[in-house]
Design an enzyme around this catalytic site. Structure first.
Site, PDB file in Angstrom:
ATOM      1  CB  SER A  41      -0.906  -0.005   1.234  1.00  0.00           C
ATOM      2  OG  SER A  41      -0.166   0.184   2.404  1.00  0.00           O
ATOM      3  CG  HIS A 152      -0.710  -5.355   4.345  1.00  0.00           C
ATOM      4  ND1 HIS A 152      -0.233  -4.580   5.378  1.00  0.00           N
ATOM      5  CD2 HIS A 152      -0.210  -4.806   3.214  1.00  0.00           C
ATOM      6  CE1 HIS A 152       0.516  -3.607   4.893  1.00  0.00           C
ATOM      7  NE2 HIS A 152       0.544  -3.715   3.584  1.00  0.00           N
ATOM      8  CD  GLU A 161       0.025  -1.863   9.030  1.00  0.00           C
ATOM      9  OE1 GLU A 161       0.613  -1.425  10.039  1.00  0.00           O
ATOM     10  OE2 GLU A 161       0.406  -1.643   7.868  1.00  0.00           O
ATOM     11  CD  GLU A 204       2.679  -5.063   7.633  1.00  0.00           C
ATOM     12  OE1 GLU A 204       2.217  -4.729   8.733  1.00  0.00           O
ATOM     13  OE2 GLU A 204       3.067  -4.241   6.779  1.00  0.00           O
ATOM     14  CG  ASP A 239      -1.438   1.919   8.585  1.00  0.00           C
ATOM     15  OD1 ASP A 239      -2.108   2.891   8.174  1.00  0.00           O
ATOM     16  OD2 ASP A 239      -0.446   1.475   7.967  1.00  0.00           O
ATOM     17  CD  GLU A 282       0.842   3.995   9.687  1.00  0.00           C
ATOM     18  OE1 GLU A 282       1.184   3.404  10.733  1.00  0.00           O
ATOM     19  OE2 GLU A 282       1.227   3.645   8.560  1.00  0.00           O
ATOM     20  CG  ASP A 308       2.796   5.051   5.822  1.00  0.00           C
ATOM     21  OD1 ASP A 308       3.857   5.345   5.250  1.00  0.00           O
ATOM     22  OD2 ASP A 308       2.265   3.926   5.695  1.00  0.00           O
ATOM     23  CE  LYS A 333       5.895   2.356   5.840  1.00  0.00           C
ATOM     24  NZ  LYS A 333       4.635   2.455   5.058  1.00  0.00           N
ATOM     25  CG  HIS A 361       7.436  -3.600   9.028  1.00  0.00           C
ATOM     26  ND1 HIS A 361       6.902  -4.862   9.029  1.00  0.00           N
ATOM     27  CD2 HIS A 361       6.377  -2.766   9.272  1.00  0.00           C
ATOM     28  CE1 HIS A 361       5.598  -4.785   9.262  1.00  0.00           C
ATOM     29  NE2 HIS A 361       5.262  -3.543   9.414  1.00  0.00           N
ATOM     30  CE  LYS A 384       3.488   0.666  10.227  1.00  0.00           C
ATOM     31  NZ  LYS A 384       2.152   0.693   9.649  1.00  0.00           N
TER      32      LYS A 384
END
Ligand code: 2PG
Ligand code: MG
Length: 419
Positions: A41, A152, A161, A204, A239, A282, A308, A333, A361, A384
């Site tokens: 994403s 995900h 998430e 994840e 998230d 997030e 993010d 990131k 990550h 995270k």
């Protein structure tokens, strides 16, 4: 001893079984290695991963990016002092001054930049986090992703998430233990309620049960925390990765089968925060809605609003967000922006403006553990790195255990003060 002698790139596979770039950097004294992670994403302002788009690996091969490492990049870096990260990153940026790094490839640049930093630390005989700051001693609070939705997994959940955050314990190792115990208990709860298959996991490592609503997922998490005896010591984080359920034409968001306008969605988040101990959200909104983020932040009170896809670890976007008051935390990131130096600039600017920093990550990872050292090296409040399970996620958490052990009495776990 510290002059770069050789830079060598190769194609390896990541945790989704897809190609990525790995780079080895050599001095006379030592070798350093790193690899580029990969998002599913991704924010539209991210550095570009160069993919071959031919018949290999469904078009996802990275031989072009590897070739850039082994030719132009290797030549440009040869002879530079490996300890001078800024000069190295500037050399990389001279090779590719484009906004999205489409000439050399964000994947080639990130793997090289980090491999140089790791080679510098190895050449000096110190840890990577010590290379970043010899006085570093803070251990970040982990955010464990235990239920995967969005892009995900195929759980059907819009929110990407669902994380548990053990902030009320004394040490990182205790936080990891809490994460593991709750993850295990959550698996049992989900299996009992949703049957065989509910323990299947997403990208994840979080479970991907076919739950009906966001609240079903949060209920199961709350129960797992309670059953494990952690009560108020563990809080929740989301998230949303909201761009993935935003309809740009209609300007609505689709969550739990309902189409919501922005203000309704923020109202929905507020309700969730009243019902559950959610400490952080997030990307609650579409990645271009800087003003909406600021509004959400006002409405959500003490809850951290994390940027993010909104920020993509990009200093210009972060400056804009700070001006508008869009976020209370930066998700950092390295591969979103390209070089380590650029990512450090964003983190320092965030800290200087009173924002928290969460080192993160990507959903596609290797066993490279650099982000653990980066989190300690910059004194990030949070990290995270996915579920407390699966090799490529545990590489990071286990590295933090070793750092905590090495720091001994000097180790400082940030705990509740991280928020
Ligand atoms: C995110 C990341 C990592 P991806 O959205 O925060 O969890 O996902 O790497 O797929 O962008
Ligand atoms: Mg995100």
């Amino acid at each position: 001893m510290f002059a770069i002698e050789r830079v060598h790139g190769r194609e390896i596979l990541d945790s989704r079984g897809r190609p990525t770039v790995e780079v080895d950097v050599f001095t006379k004294a030592a070798m350093g290695r790193s690899s580029a992670p990969s998002g599913a994403s991704t924010g539209s302002a991210e550095a570009l991963e160069i993919r071959d788009k031919n018949d290999r690996y469904h078009g996802r091969g990275v031989r072009k990016a590897v070739n850039n490492v082994n030719t132009s990049i290797a030549v440009a870096l040869r002879g530079l002092d490996v300890r001078r990260q800024r000069a190295i990153d500037e050399a990389l940026l001279r090779l590719d001054p484009t906004k999205n790094k489409h000439v050399m490839g964000g994947n080639a640049i990130t793997a090289t930049s980090l491999a140089c930093a790791r080679c510098a630390a190895n050449s000096m005989g110190i840890s990577f986090y010590e290379f970043l700051d010899p006085h570093a001693r803070k251990l970040p609070v982990p955010m464990f992703n235990v239920i995967n939705g969005g892009k995900h997994s195929d759980s059907g959940l819009a929110i990407q998430e669902f994380m548990i955050v053990p902030r009320g314990v004394r040490k990182f190792s205790e936080a990891l233990r809490a994460g593991s115990e709750i993850y295990e208990e959550l698996g049992a709860i989900l299996e009992k309620k949703y049957g065989a298959g509910a323990r299947a996991v997403g990208d994840e490592g979080g479970y991907a049960p076919r739950v009906k609503t966001t609240r079903d997922a949060l209920d199961a998490m709350e129960k797992a925390i309670k059953n494990s005896g952690y009560g108020k010591h563990v809080v929740l984080a989301l998230d949303c990765a909201a761009s993935s359920f935003y309809d740009e034409k209609k300007r609505t968001y689709l969550v739990d089968g309902k189409h919501m306008a922005r203000d309704n969605l923020i109202g929905y988040y507020r309700e969730l925060c009243k019902s559950y101990p959610i400490a952080s959200i997030e990307d609650p909104l579409f990645e271009q809605d800087f003003g909406g983020f600021a509004y959400a932040r006002k409405k959500l009170g003490k809850v951290l609003v994390v940027g993010d896809d909104l920020l993509t670890t990009n200093l210009t976007r972060l400056q804009h967000a700070v001006e508008l008051g869009s976020v209370s935390a930066l998700l950092m990131k390295v591969n979103q922006v390209g070089t380590l130096s650029e990512a450090l600039d964003a983190a320092m600017f965030a800290k200087g403006n009173g924002l928290k920093v969460i080192v993160s990550h990507r959903s596609g990872e290797t066993c490279d553990d650099s982000i653990a050292d980066i989190a300690v090296g910059i004194g990030a409040e949070l990290i995270k790195a996915g579920a407390p399970a699966r090799g490529e996620r545990l590489a990071k958490y286990n590295r933090l255990l070793r750092i905590e052990e090495k720091l001994g009495d000097r180790a400082m776990f940030l705990g509740a003060s991280a928020f």
